[in-house]
Design a protein around this motif. Structure first.
Motif, mmCIF file in Angstrom:
data_model
loop_
_atom_site.group_PDB
_atom_site.id
_atom_site.type_symbol
_atom_site.label_atom_id
_atom_site.label_comp_id
_atom_site.label_asym_id
_atom_site.label_seq_id
_atom_site.Cartn_x
_atom_site.Cartn_y
_atom_site.Cartn_z
ATOM 1 N N CYS A 243 0.832 -1.216 0.000
ATOM 2 C CA CYS A 243 0.000 0.000 0.000
ATOM 3 C C CYS A 243 0.859 1.256 0.000
ATOM 4 O O CYS A 243 0.537 2.238 -0.691
ATOM 5 N N LEU A 244 1.957 1.248 0.741
ATOM 6 C CA LEU A 244 2.854 2.408 0.727
ATOM 7 C C LEU A 244 3.485 2.587 -0.646
ATOM 8 O O LEU A 244 3.686 3.715 -1.106
ATOM 9 N N GLY A 245 3.806 1.479 -1.309
ATOM 10 C CA GLY A 245 4.364 1.575 -2.656
ATOM 11 C C GLY A 245 3.367 2.174 -3.635
ATOM 12 O O GLY A 245 3.719 3.032 -4.462
ATOM 13 N N LEU A 246 2.108 1.733 -3.538
ATOM 14 C CA LEU A 246 1.070 2.286 -4.411
ATOM 15 C C LEU A 246 0.826 3.762 -4.089
ATOM 16 O O LEU A 246 0.629 4.585 -4.995
ATOM 17 N N MET A 247 0.858 4.109 -2.820
ATOM 18 C CA MET A 247 0.680 5.498 -2.428
ATOM 19 C C MET A 247 1.817 6.363 -2.960
ATOM 20 O O MET A 247 1.603 7.510 -3.360
ATOM 21 N N SER A 248 3.026 5.815 -2.970
ATOM 22 C CA SER A 248 4.176 6.538 -3.509
ATOM 23 C C SER A 248 3.933 6.928 -4.961
ATOM 24 O O SER A 248 4.159 8.081 -5.360
ATOM 25 N N PHE A 249 3.440 5.988 -5.752
ATOM 26 C CA PHE A 249 3.153 6.266 -7.153
ATOM 27 C C PHE A 249 2.041 7.301 -7.289
ATOM 28 O O PHE A 249 2.115 8.231 -8.107
ATOM 29 N N ALA A 250 0.992 7.162 -6.468
ATOM 30 C CA ALA A 250 -0.160 8.065 -6.563
ATOM 31 C C ALA A 250 0.206 9.496 -6.195
ATOM 32 O O ALA A 250 -0.294 10.452 -6.796
ATOM 33 N N LEU A 251 1.076 9.676 -5.203
ATOM 34 C CA LEU A 251 1.458 11.025 -4.800
ATOM 35 C C LEU A 251 2.450 11.664 -5.761
ATOM 36 O O LEU A 251 2.505 12.894 -5.880
ATOM 37 N N GLY B 142 -8.010 11.655 -8.843
ATOM 38 C CA GLY B 142 -7.927 10.197 -8.830
ATOM 39 C C GLY B 142 -6.728 9.699 -8.047
ATOM 40 O O GLY B 142 -6.825 8.720 -7.296
ATOM 41 N N CYS B 143 -5.595 10.362 -8.215
ATOM 42 C CA CYS B 143 -4.396 9.964 -7.471
ATOM 43 C C CYS B 143 -4.584 10.127 -5.968
ATOM 44 O O CYS B 143 -4.175 9.267 -5.177
ATOM 45 N N LEU B 144 -5.211 11.217 -5.569
ATOM 46 C CA LEU B 144 -5.449 11.435 -4.142
ATOM 47 C C LEU B 144 -6.440 10.413 -3.589
ATOM 48 O O LEU B 144 -6.329 9.991 -2.433
ATOM 49 N N ALA C 39 -4.382 7.330 -3.009
ATOM 50 C CA ALA C 39 -3.535 7.518 -1.829
ATOM 51 C C ALA C 39 -4.363 7.435 -0.552
ATOM 52 O O ALA C 39 -3.934 6.835 0.446
ATOM 53 N N GLY C 40 -5.568 8.009 -0.566
ATOM 54 C CA GLY C 40 -6.432 7.925 0.602
ATOM 55 C C GLY C 40 -6.864 6.502 0.890
ATOM 56 O O GLY C 40 -6.920 6.081 2.054
ATOM 57 N N TRP C 41 -7.175 5.738 -0.160
ATOM 58 C CA TRP C 41 -7.556 4.340 0.047
ATOM 59 C C TRP C 41 -6.427 3.561 0.717
ATOM 60 O O TRP C 41 -6.666 2.788 1.654
ATOM 61 N N CYS C 42 -5.214 3.760 0.271
ATOM 62 C CA CYS C 42 -4.072 3.070 0.874
ATOM 63 C C CYS C 42 -3.939 3.425 2.347
ATOM 64 O O CYS C 42 -3.731 2.550 3.197
ATOM 65 N N ALA C 43 -4.066 4.706 2.672
ATOM 66 C CA ALA C 43 -3.932 5.143 4.059
ATOM 67 C C ALA C 43 -5.037 4.555 4.931
ATOM 68 O O ALA C 43 -4.783 4.093 6.055
ATOM 69 N N GLY C 44 -6.275 4.542 4.430
ATOM 70 C CA GLY C 44 -7.379 4.009 5.212
ATOM 71 C C GLY C 44 -7.252 2.521 5.469
ATOM 72 O O GLY C 44 -7.472 2.046 6.596
ATOM 73 N N ALA C 45 -6.898 1.759 4.446
ATOM 74 C CA ALA C 45 -6.775 0.315 4.601
ATOM 75 C C ALA C 45 -5.656 -0.057 5.567
ATOM 76 O O ALA C 45 -5.811 -0.927 6.431
ATOM 77 N N VAL C 46 -4.538 0.605 5.444
ATOM 78 C CA VAL C 46 -3.394 0.306 6.318
ATOM 79 C C VAL C 46 -3.702 0.668 7.767
ATOM 80 O O VAL C 46 -3.355 -0.077 8.692
#
Length: 428
Positions: free
Chosen positions: A305-313, A327-329, A332-339
């Motif tokens: 999830c952090l890797g995917l967030m890195s790409f999105a940001l 869409g990118c945000l 990134a928000g989905w990754c933060a919420g799930a983690v």
């Protein structure tokens, strides 16, 4: 364990009624947290936009960075005080007092602003006071979860509790900047005061069950241990917290970057800020309720999830299009919420009950330690570098934290003897 007040008791096997419908006490406290976090997020988003668009002509990045640093500082500095307060006083009283004081602070600011407009220093002082109240409210509610729900519902309750930040981000984003554009700081503060007052009333109406006996026994006071010792005896948890603290150095900067990006790159107004903040909040909300769909151990899932967030940001640094950035945000928000849900649920089960007040206070402090630094550094850098460059720095900076978290995947936490084996085994 007895049923929590407001639960409906035993049910026949099959589909269960949603937690907030069968547990009125938890629903009231949860709605109270939704309102408090929505209020503080609305205030942060609104004032950040007010600083960038109206209040400051030069050094906008530094001014907004300082504001966000003040919003995150109390949770770090006051961690020992928060831990002692949560452990020493009834949780409902702490929650009610924090919400009530925040309502009074926002109300004073609303009257002050209506009378002629507060100076920047006055708004900073109000932000510091509101953040202080929230620094007590959030860890106290996390600690109170076992007093409101049964053990089988802890993970579900954690999902609801952590979703409040997502709901707050969504509601605050939609209202904060737009309210400032239309009603100024006075209207913003008045709305926050009303939300805090409603939260205080909801908490007052809730019934909390008696806390479980502490490590000191039912006839003695809770055995309080130094915060650093609590964290030192949980090496697996400590390593995870360090990874996320490092990640927060770059993820937290998004709240400084969004207003700067909107004004300098997209040339938008409060509506654009609302769109971007809402995308981030909506993504986090979905992530909070879909974390079970992320396979693998928590550390492995967190690393991906952090890797995917890195790409999105990082992507907005290359493509300056409003919908692409939204869409990118959202991703990134989905990754933060799930983690967040995955790891806090794990901590709820691994940390001994007697240590939870101290642990969640120190967790908030450790994770929040990087937030003031990130706000000041990225805010100051925003006056020297373009917002696109800041986006790229965010994305690249997350990669080492993702790799460090992935390296924890083969490690297994040793069960604590004071935690029931079935509870540890139930952690995902």
């Amino acid at each position: 364990m007895t049923a929590a007040p407001g639960t409906s008791g035993a049910r026949a096997p099959g589909r269960r009624t949603p937690l907030i419908l069968r547990n009125r006490a938890f629903a009231a406290v949860w709605l109270g947290q939704v309102l408090t976090q929505a209020a503080v997020r609305m205030f942060q988003v609104g004032v950040s936009w007010w600083i960038v668009a109206y209040a400051v002509q030069g050094a906008r990045g530094a001014a907004s960075g300082l504001f966000m640093a003040l919003c995150t500082l109390p949770a770090v500095v006051l961690a020992p005080v928060v831990a002692r307060t949560v452990a020493g006083f009834a949780h409902r009283s702490v929650l009610r007092t924090a919400a009530g004081l925040a309502a009074a602070t926002a109300g004073v600011l609303a009257v002050w602003a209506q009378g002629g407009g507060p100076p920047l220093a006055g708004v900073y002082a109000a932000a510091l006071a509101l953040a202080t109240c929230q620094a007590f409210f959030d860890p106290c509610l996390t600690t109170s979860v076992p007093e409101l729900v049964d053990d089988a519902d802890i993970e579900t309750a954690t999902g609801f509790e952590l979703s409040t930040q997502s709901l707050a981000g969504l509601g605050g984003a939609l209202l904060g900047a737009v309210t400032v554009d239309r009603a100024g700081v006075a209207g913003l503060a008045a709305g926050c005061a009303a939300a805090y007052a409603c939260a205080a009333l909801l908490v007052t109406s809730a019934r909390f069950r008696d806390a479980a006996p502490s490590a000191a026994g039912p006839d003695g006071p809770p055995a309080r241990r130094p915060l650093l010792r609590i964290l030192g005896e949980l090496p697996y948890v400590r390593r995870i917290l360090v990874c996320f603290t490092a990640a927060n150095l770059f993820t937290a900067a998004v709240f400084v970057v969004i207003p700067l990006y909107t004004r300098s790159v997209l040339h938008g107004g409060g509506g654009t800020v609302a769109l971007l903040e809402a995308a981030l909040g909506a993504g986090a909300l979905v992530g909070a309720f879909t974390d079970t769909r992320v396979p693998g151990r928590p550390t492995v899932a967190g690393a991906w999830c952090l890797g995917l967030m890195s790409f999105a940001l990082a992507l907005p640094g290359l493509f300056a299009h409003r919908l692409v950035i939204a869409g990118c945000l959202a991703v990134a928000g989905w990754c933060a919420g799930a983690v967040s849900v995955r790891f806090v649920a794990l901590f709820q089960r691994l940390v001994p009950t007697a240590d939870k007040p101290g642990f969640f206070a120190v967790m908030q402090a450790v994770l929040g330690a990087s937030l003031p630094v990130a706000s000041l550094v990225f805010g100051s850098a925003g006056d020297l570098l373009s917002p696109q460059t800041l986006c790229l720095v965010q994305g690249i900076g997350l990669l080492p934290a993702a790799c460090a978290l992935a390296l924890q995947g083969s490690r297994t936490p040793a069960p604590d003897p004071s935690v029931a084996p079935e509870a540890v085994g139930g952690a995902r």
